[in-house]
Design a protein around this motif. Structure first.
Motif, PDB file in Angstrom:
ATOM      1  N   TRP A 143      10.024   9.250  -3.962  1.00 26.56           N
ATOM      2  CA  TRP A 143      11.015  10.300  -3.803  1.00 26.56           C
ATOM      3  C   TRP A 143      10.686  11.123  -2.572  1.00 26.56           C
ATOM      4  CZ3 TRP A 143       8.033   9.365  -8.090  1.00 26.56           C
ATOM      5  CH2 TRP A 143       8.678   8.713  -9.140  1.00 26.56           C
ATOM      6  N   LYS A 144      11.731  11.663  -1.952  1.00 26.08           N
ATOM      7  CA  LYS A 144      11.473  12.542  -0.812  1.00 26.08           C
ATOM      8  C   LYS A 144      12.151  13.882  -1.034  1.00 26.08           C
ATOM      9  CE  LYS A 144      15.205  10.877   2.190  1.00 26.08           C
ATOM     10  NZ  LYS A 144      15.519  10.280   3.479  1.00 26.08           N
ATOM     11  N   LYS A 145      11.474  14.917  -0.598  1.00 24.71           N
ATOM     12  CA  LYS A 145      12.019  16.265  -0.640  1.00 24.71           C
ATOM     13  C   LYS A 145      12.297  16.653   0.798  1.00 24.71           C
ATOM     14  CE  LYS A 145      11.287  20.686  -2.880  1.00 24.71           C
ATOM     15  NZ  LYS A 145      10.330  21.487  -3.672  1.00 24.71           N
ATOM     16  N   GLU A 146      13.565  16.844   1.091  1.00 26.80           N
ATOM     17  CA  GLU A 146      13.970  17.225   2.437  1.00 26.80           C
ATOM     18  C   GLU A 146      13.919  18.743   2.568  1.00 26.80           C
ATOM     19  OE1 GLU A 146      17.502  15.426   3.946  1.00 26.80           O
ATOM     20  OE2 GLU A 146      17.029  13.475   3.067  1.00 26.80           O
ATOM     21  N   HIS A 147      13.195  19.212   3.556  1.00 23.42           N
ATOM     22  CA  HIS A 147      13.103  20.650   3.832  1.00 23.42           C
ATOM     23  C   HIS A 147      13.935  20.925   5.077  1.00 23.42           C
ATOM     24  CE1 HIS A 147       9.899  21.781   0.962  1.00 23.42           C
ATOM     25  NE2 HIS A 147       9.677  20.491   1.019  1.00 23.42           N
ATOM     26  N   TRP A 148      15.015  21.696   4.882  1.00 20.81           N
ATOM     27  CA  TRP A 148      15.940  22.004   5.962  1.00 20.81           C
ATOM     28  C   TRP A 148      15.759  23.448   6.407  1.00 20.81           C
ATOM     29  CZ3 TRP A 148      19.426  20.340   1.590  1.00 20.81           C
ATOM     30  CH2 TRP A 148      19.512  18.946   1.508  1.00 20.81           C
ATOM     31  N   ILE A 190       8.659  15.749   2.367  1.00 19.68           N
ATOM     32  CA  ILE A 190       7.511  15.488   1.510  1.00 19.68           C
ATOM     33  C   ILE A 190       7.877  14.285   0.645  1.00 19.68           C
ATOM     34  CG2 ILE A 190       6.075  16.306  -0.388  1.00 19.68           C
ATOM     35  CD1 ILE A 190       6.305  19.105   0.793  1.00 19.68           C
ATOM     36  N   TYR A 191       7.057  13.240   0.729  1.00 20.57           N
ATOM     37  CA  TYR A 191       7.244  12.050  -0.095  1.00 20.57           C
ATOM     38  C   TYR A 191       6.243  12.077  -1.241  1.00 20.57           C
ATOM     39  CZ  TYR A 191      10.250   9.461   3.151  1.00 20.57           C
ATOM     40  OH  TYR A 191      11.285   9.033   3.928  1.00 20.57           O
ATOM     41  N   GLU A 192       6.719  11.681  -2.422  1.00 20.18           N
ATOM     42  CA  GLU A 192       5.860  11.494  -3.583  1.00 20.18           C
ATOM     43  C   GLU A 192       6.159  10.128  -4.163  1.00 20.18           C
ATOM     44  OE1 GLU A 192       6.117  14.587  -6.492  1.00 20.18           O
ATOM     45  OE2 GLU A 192       5.509  16.143  -5.077  1.00 20.18           O
ATOM     46  N   ALA A 193       5.168   9.545  -4.814  1.00 21.68           N
ATOM     47  CA  ALA A 193       5.354   8.218  -5.402  1.00 21.68           C
ATOM     48  C   ALA A 193       4.567   8.111  -6.697  1.00 21.68           C
ATOM     49  CB  ALA A 193       4.881   7.142  -4.432  1.00 21.68           C
ATOM     50  N   ALA A 201       4.493  -7.694   3.979  1.00 28.03           N
ATOM     51  CA  ALA A 201       3.553  -6.588   3.792  1.00 28.03           C
ATOM     52  C   ALA A 201       4.360  -5.293   3.863  1.00 28.03           C
ATOM     53  CB  ALA A 201       2.472  -6.599   4.865  1.00 28.03           C
ATOM     54  N   ILE A 202       4.040  -4.362   2.990  1.00 27.95           N
ATOM     55  CA  ILE A 202       4.738  -3.073   2.944  1.00 27.95           C
ATOM     56  C   ILE A 202       3.699  -1.968   2.822  1.00 27.95           C
ATOM     57  CG2 ILE A 202       6.399  -1.616   1.716  1.00 27.95           C
ATOM     58  CD1 ILE A 202       7.459  -4.256   0.394  1.00 27.95           C
ATOM     59  N   THR A 203       3.809  -0.963   3.684  1.00 29.13           N
ATOM     60  CA  THR A 203       2.999   0.242   3.560  1.00 29.13           C
ATOM     61  C   THR A 203       3.937   1.437   3.617  1.00 29.13           C
ATOM     62  OG1 THR A 203       1.083  -0.793   4.601  1.00 29.13           O
ATOM     63  CG2 THR A 203       1.111   1.609   4.543  1.00 29.13           C
ATOM     64  N   HIS A 204       3.846   2.309   2.619  1.00 34.58           N
ATOM     65  CA  HIS A 204       4.683   3.509   2.572  1.00 34.58           C
ATOM     66  C   HIS A 204       3.765   4.724   2.526  1.00 34.58           C
ATOM     67  CE1 HIS A 204       7.978   6.200   1.812  1.00 34.58           C
ATOM     68  NE2 HIS A 204       8.824   5.187   1.717  1.00 34.58           N
ATOM     69  N   GLU A 229       0.820  -1.207   0.000  1.00 32.61           N
ATOM     70  CA  GLU A 229       0.000   0.000   0.000  1.00 32.61           C
ATOM     71  C   GLU A 229       0.856   1.259   0.000  1.00 32.61           C
ATOM     72  OE1 GLU A 229      -3.649   1.786   2.738  1.00 32.61           O
ATOM     73  OE2 GLU A 229      -2.347   0.243   3.577  1.00 32.61           O
ATOM     74  N   ILE A 230       0.389   2.250  -0.749  1.00 32.39           N
ATOM     75  CA  ILE A 230       0.891   3.619  -0.676  1.00 32.39           C
ATOM     76  C   ILE A 230      -0.270   4.413  -0.095  1.00 32.39           C
ATOM     77  CG2 ILE A 230       1.681   5.636  -1.970  1.00 32.39           C
ATOM     78  CD1 ILE A 230       3.699   3.381  -2.120  1.00 32.39           C
ATOM     79  N   THR A 231      -0.006   5.217   0.935  1.00 33.72           N
ATOM     80  CA  THR A 231      -1.092   5.918   1.600  1.00 33.72           C
ATOM     81  C   THR A 231      -0.705   7.354   1.949  1.00 33.72           C
ATOM     82  OG1 THR A 231      -2.632   5.855   3.477  1.00 33.72           O
ATOM     83  CG2 THR A 231      -0.382   5.073   3.895  1.00 33.72           C
ATOM     84  N   ASN A 232      -1.703   8.206   2.021  1.00 38.59           N
ATOM     85  CA  ASN A 232      -1.517   9.578   2.496  1.00 38.59           C
ATOM     86  C   ASN A 232      -1.742   9.688   3.997  1.00 38.59           C
ATOM     87  OD1 ASN A 232      -1.076  11.097   0.001  1.00 38.59           O
ATOM     88  ND2 ASN A 232      -3.141  10.452  -0.517  1.00 38.59           N
ATOM     89  N   ASN A 233      -2.235   8.621   4.592  1.00 39.73           N
ATOM     90  CA  ASN A 233      -2.616   8.632   6.002  1.00 39.73           C
ATOM     91  C   ASN A 233      -1.523   8.071   6.899  1.00 39.73           C
ATOM     92  OD1 ASN A 233      -5.271   9.548   5.355  1.00 39.73           O
ATOM     93  ND2 ASN A 233      -5.706   7.476   4.640  1.00 39.73           N
TER      94      ASN A 233
END
Length: 151
Positions: A120-125, A46-49, A75-78, A3-7
């Motif tokens: 992908w992840k966007k790291e906000h520093w 921020i993660y996007e897929a 099982a994998i949930t991201h 699963e890919i989830t926003n929650n």
């Protein structure tokens, strides 16, 4: 199973997917958002897929794991979207008859996710931001530009 989830991720729900009578071991990997990466303070990620392809790649990893360890269930949930420090980004659950295989398969899975799954992840520093693609390469950042660190 995948699963890919926003929650926010419920760890127990992921683990329940791999519970079975044949399993003598269940391992979990819980990936969280850390505050510091290579000395830079992270404010949030921020993660996007590419969801459909990510699920297909999870299925490919499942096949690889079964070829290597045989009697295994995973099982994998991201999670995607904005994640704060300490939020759970990914949960992997693995069940096998014996613990050694469960640990090894779990470690293999997180490495393969970072290698082949289109997340992908966007790291906000504090001082800027950076998209991170290949998460297996260690990088340092100078003036917002990545530099690969060779170990």
């Amino acid at each position: 199973m995948f699963e890919i989830t926003n929650n926010p991720i419920n760890i127990e729900n992921v683990v329940k997917k791999v519970v079975r009578r044949e399993a003598g071991a269940i391992t979990t990997f819980i990936g969280t958002v850390r505050e510091f990466t290579l000395g830079k303070k992270t404010l949030y990620l921020i993660y996007e897929a590419y969801d459909k392809m990510a699920i297909k790649q999870f299925e490919a990893i499942d096949k690889e794991v079964k070829e290597k360890w045989g009697d295994v269930k995973i099982a994998i949930t991201h999670r995607v979207g904005k994640l704060e420090i300490s939020d759970i980004a990914v949960v992997i659950a693995v069940s096998t008859p014996h613990r050694k295989d469960s640990y090894a398969a779990n470690e293999y899975i997180i490495s393969r996710i970072k290698e082949i799954v289109p997340i992908w992840k966007k790291e906000h520093w504090e001082d800027g931001q950076m998209w991170v693609g290949d998460q297996l390469q260690k990088k340092s950042y100078t003036n917002g530009k990545p530099e690969v660190i060779n170990d």
